[in-house]
Design a protein around this motif. Structure first.
Motif, PDB file in Angstrom:
ATOM      1  N   GLU A 142     -12.943 -63.048  39.545  1.00  0.00           N
ATOM      2  CA  GLU A 142     -12.174 -62.031  38.826  1.00  0.00           C
ATOM      3  C   GLU A 142     -11.880 -60.810  39.691  1.00  0.00           C
ATOM      4  N   GLN A 143     -12.628 -60.618  40.758  1.00  0.00           N
ATOM      5  CA  GLN A 143     -12.407 -59.479  41.648  1.00  0.00           C
ATOM      6  C   GLN A 143     -11.458 -59.798  42.790  1.00  0.00           C
ATOM      7  N   ARG A 144     -11.070 -61.061  42.932  1.00  0.00           N
ATOM      8  CA  ARG A 144     -10.176 -61.437  44.018  1.00  0.00           C
ATOM      9  C   ARG A 144      -8.788 -60.846  43.790  1.00  0.00           C
ATOM     10  N   PRO A 145      -8.078 -60.457  44.859  1.00  0.00           N
ATOM     11  CA  PRO A 145      -6.779 -59.793  44.711  1.00  0.00           C
ATOM     12  C   PRO A 145      -5.758 -60.600  43.914  1.00  0.00           C
ATOM     13  N   GLY A 146      -5.738 -61.903  44.073  1.00  0.00           N
ATOM     14  CA  GLY A 146      -4.757 -62.706  43.359  1.00  0.00           C
ATOM     15  C   GLY A 146      -5.078 -62.924  41.902  1.00  0.00           C
ATOM     16  N   VAL A 147      -6.295 -62.552  41.496  1.00  0.00           N
ATOM     17  CA  VAL A 147      -6.745 -62.786  40.121  1.00  0.00           C
ATOM     18  C   VAL A 147      -6.819 -61.486  39.330  1.00  0.00           C
ATOM     19  N   ALA A 148      -7.424 -60.446  39.895  1.00  0.00           N
ATOM     20  CA  ALA A 148      -7.577 -59.164  39.198  1.00  0.00           C
ATOM     21  C   ALA A 148      -6.199 -58.617  38.799  1.00  0.00           C
ATOM     22  N   PRO A 149      -6.105 -57.949  37.632  1.00  0.00           N
ATOM     23  CA  PRO A 149      -7.174 -57.553  36.710  1.00  0.00           C
ATOM     24  C   PRO A 149      -7.456 -58.582  35.611  1.00  0.00           C
ATOM     25  N   ARG A 150      -6.991 -59.794  35.787  1.00  0.00           N
ATOM     26  CA  ARG A 150      -7.181 -60.825  34.765  1.00  0.00           C
ATOM     27  C   ARG A 150      -8.653 -61.204  34.649  1.00  0.00           C
ATOM     28  N   LYS A 151      -9.036 -61.638  33.459  1.00  0.00           N
ATOM     29  CA  LYS A 151     -10.387 -62.095  33.184  1.00  0.00           C
ATOM     30  C   LYS A 151     -10.336 -63.562  32.768  1.00  0.00           C
ATOM     31  N   ILE A 152     -11.345 -64.309  33.188  1.00  0.00           N
ATOM     32  CA  ILE A 152     -11.412 -65.733  32.861  1.00  0.00           C
ATOM     33  C   ILE A 152     -12.027 -65.889  31.474  1.00  0.00           C
ATOM     34  N   LYS A 153     -11.243 -66.409  30.543  1.00  0.00           N
ATOM     35  CA  LYS A 153     -11.728 -66.585  29.178  1.00  0.00           C
ATOM     36  C   LYS A 153     -12.111 -68.030  28.881  1.00  0.00           C
ATOM     37  N   SER A 154     -11.565 -68.984  29.657  1.00  0.00           N
ATOM     38  CA  SER A 154     -11.861 -70.395  29.427  1.00  0.00           C
ATOM     39  C   SER A 154     -11.700 -71.167  30.724  1.00  0.00           C
ATOM     40  N   ARG A 178      -5.215 -52.595  27.412  1.00  0.00           N
ATOM     41  CA  ARG A 178      -5.245 -51.282  28.067  1.00  0.00           C
ATOM     42  C   ARG A 178      -5.898 -50.257  27.142  1.00  0.00           C
ATOM     43  N   GLN A 179      -6.805 -49.450  27.683  1.00  0.00           N
ATOM     44  CA  GLN A 179      -7.500 -48.425  26.911  1.00  0.00           C
ATOM     45  C   GLN A 179      -6.965 -47.046  27.279  1.00  0.00           C
ATOM     46  N   GLU A 180      -6.874 -46.179  26.254  1.00  0.00           N
ATOM     47  CA  GLU A 180      -6.415 -44.817  26.482  1.00  0.00           C
ATOM     48  C   GLU A 180      -7.490 -44.019  27.212  1.00  0.00           C
ATOM     49  N   ILE A 181      -7.099 -43.350  28.296  1.00  0.00           N
ATOM     50  CA  ILE A 181      -8.035 -42.561  29.087  1.00  0.00           C
ATOM     51  C   ILE A 181      -7.733 -41.077  28.856  1.00  0.00           C
ATOM     52  N   PRO A 182      -8.727 -40.256  28.467  1.00  0.00           N
ATOM     53  CA  PRO A 182      -8.468 -38.828  28.221  1.00  0.00           C
ATOM     54  C   PRO A 182      -8.057 -38.103  29.495  1.00  0.00           C
TER      55      PRO A 182
END
Length: 440
Positions: A66-78, A385-389
Motif C-alpha cells: 500500500e505504500q508503493r508509489p504505483g499503489v498509494a493512496p489506495r488500500k487493499i480491501k480484498s 477524503r477527510q476534512e482537515i482544519p
C-alpha cells in the motif's frame, strides 16, 4: 478485462508473497508491485500452522504494498488467494444426461453436468475445490466445446480437484478473521500457472508442468488440450537444504551452499575444496542423492497417469524455486527422456516492479491473472477524503447547547485583591447595613 486494480496472495511453505496488478481493456496485465517475506515454520506443506505468525507477516506485506508509489493512496480491501499444498490432487469422475431427440446443448445443460460432477461422493476427509472438464461426448463424437451441438445424450469426464479442508479454513481464519481482508475467490495455483505459462500447442500435444517448491512438488499433466492428471509430491528444495544442515551449518547458510555449490548431476571428479570447513564433496553427495529422489518421483507420475514418454511430445516445463538448482532440469530431461524448458510468463503480462524475480513470482502472477479473468471486482479502494482544519484553528467540540452548564466564574487576581481590602475595612468600621450590634 475491464480496467481495474486487483491483488493476489500466495501462501507457500517457504514464503508469503503478494502482488498488485492493473488490468487493461486490451487484456494486458501490469504487475505494479510485488512484496514477500520468507516463511520458515508458520506454514507446512502448504497448510498454515501458526495463524498469528502468518497474519503478522501478511499484514507487513500488505502494508508495504500500500505504500508503493504505483499503489498509494489506495488500500487493499480484498484479494484473490492461491491454493496449493500436499493434499491437492485430482479424482476423475464421469457424468451424463439423457435428453430429448435433437436437443441443442446449452449453458444450462453444461452447468447441470458440472453440478452433478461436484456432487460425486468422495472421501469425507477431503473437499472438492473445482471440477475441471476433460472431454465431452455427444453421441459418439468427442469435443471440448459442446455448446451448440445437437444430440439426445451428453457424457462428460471431469477431474475433481480435491484437498484437505484445513487448507481453505486456515487461510480464511488468517485473512478474514485476523486481518479483515475479504477473499474474492480461491484459485488453484497449479491450474492457474498451467493456464498462464503453458501454450495451447503444448497442451494439445501433451506436456507436464512441474512446480518445484520448498516442501512440495506439484505435477500437472495435459493432453488433448485438457488436464488429465494432478498430484502433489511431499518433496521439494527444502529437503535438500535440510540435508546440508547435517553438516553442522544453519539452514540459511545451507540454502546458500546449495545454490552456489550444489549440482543435481554428480561430478566426474571429486573436489577436495571446502567452504568454511565443509567439504564440497559432502555437499555434492547430499544434493545429488536428494535431487535424484525428487526427479525419480516426478518421472513416476507418468506411470501413475497411465502415460508413456511418447504421450508427452510437448515435454516438461519447470517452474518454482526448486528449479533454480543447477543441473536439475538436465537431470529431469535425462531421466524422463523428454525435452525440458523453464516456464516463462507470456508477453501480455508485464512486470513493472524491477525488484521482482520472474522465477519466484510465476505462481502469484498466475493467481493475479486468474483473478483478472474470473470477475470484474475491484480489489483496491481510495480512502474517503477527510476534512482537515485550517492551521491555527482548533475544532470546537460537537456538544448540544442544552448539555453545557455555565461554568462558575472565578474572580481574577485584581478582583481577589479588591475583595480582601473590602473585608478588612468592613471588619475595621463595621458594616453599615448590619444592625445587629445596635440591638441589646
Amino acid at each position: 478485462m475491464s480496467e481495474r486494480y486487483i491483488a493476489a496472495v500466495e501462501i507457500s511453505s517457504s514464503k508469503i508473497i503478494a502482488a498488485v496488478g492493473k488490468t487493461s481493456g486490451a487484456g494486458q496485465l501490469d504487475v505494479i508491485a510485488v512484496e514477500q517475506e520468507n516463511c520458515v515454520d508458520g506454514v507446512r506443506y502448504g497448510i498454515i500452522q501458526n495463524l498469528e505468525e502468518t497474519a503478522l507477516m501478511t499484514a507487513r506485506i500488505i502494508n508495504r504494498l500500500e505504500q508503493r508509489p504505483g499503489v498509494a493512496p489506495r488500500k487493499i480491501k480484498s484479494v484473490f488467494v492461491g491454493r496449493s499444498g500436499r493434499s491437492l490432487r485430482n479424482i476423475p469422475t464421469e457424468v451424463s444426461i439423457n435428453l430429448p431427440d435433437d436437443t441443442e446443448i446449452t449453458d444450462d445443460i453444461i452447468n447441470r453436468l458440472r453440478s452433478d460432477a461436484l456432487r460425486t461422493a468422495i472421501d469425507n476427509s477431503l473437499e472438492v475445490v473445482d471440477a475441471v472438464p476433460r472431454i465431452y461426448k455427444i453421441g459418439k463424437s468427442e469435443t471440448h466445446s459442446p455448446k451448440g451441438a445437437v444430440g439426445n445424450c451428453i457424457h462428460a469426464t471431469y477431474d475433481l480437484v480435491v484437498c484437505r479442508p484445513e487448507l481453505k479454513r486456515n487461510i480464511k481464519r488468517t485473512l478474514t478473521d485476523k486481518l479483515h481482508i475479504e477473499t474474492e475467490a480461491f484459485v488453484v495455483t497449479a491450474l492457474a500457472t498451467g493456464h498462464l505459462i503453458l501454450t495451447p500447442d503444448e497442451k494439445r500435444l501433451g506436456c507436464m508442468l512441474v512446480d518445484m517448491g520448498a516442501e512440495t512438488t506439484t505435477v500437472t499433466i495435459y493432453r488433448k488440450g485438457s488436464l488429465c492428471y494432478f498430484a502433489t509430491i511431499p518433496l521439494g528444495g527444502r529437503n535438500i537444504t535440510r540435508d546440508i544442515t547435517s553438516l553442522n551449518v544453519l539452514e540459511v547458510k545451507a540454502e546458500e551452499m546449495k545454490l552456489t555449490s550444489g549440482n543435481a548431476i554428480a561430478r566426474e571428479s571429486t573436489s577436495s575444496l571446502n567452504i568454511n570447513g565443509v567439504k564440497l564433496s559432502d555437499i555434492s553427495n547430499l544434493v545429488v542423492a536428494r535431487a535424484e529422489e525428487i526427479v525419480a518421483n516426478v518421472v513416476e507420475q507418468m506411470e501413475y497417469a497411465g502415460l508413456k514418454e511418447s504421450d508427452l511430445p510437448g515435454g516438461i516445463i519447470c517452474i518454482g524455486g526448486g528449479s533454480r538448482l543447477q543441473g536439475i532440469t538436465d537431470l529431469l530431461s535425462q531421466q524422463a527422456d523428454l525435452p525440458v524448458r523453464r516456464g516463462q510468463l507470456p508477453a501480455y503480462v508485464r512486470i513493472d516492479d524491477i525488484n521482482a524475480v520472474n522465477s519466484e513470482i510465476s505462481q502469484v502472477v498466475s493467481v493475479l491473472y486468474a483473478g483478472a479473468t474470473l470477475s470484474n471486482r475491484e480489489c483496491l479502494e481510495i480512502p474517503a477524503r477527510q476534512e482537515i482544519p485550517e492551521i491555527g484553528t482548533k475544532p470546537a467540540p460537537e456538544v448540544a447547547v442544552e448539555d453545557v452548564e455555565p461554568a462558575e466564574k472565578k474572580p481574577g487576581r485584581t478582583g481577589r485583591l479588591f475583595n480582601s481590602i473590602t473585608e478588612r475595612i468592613t471588619r475595621l468600621f463595621g458594616n453599615p447595613d448590619d444592625n445587629s450590634e445596635l440591638i441589646e
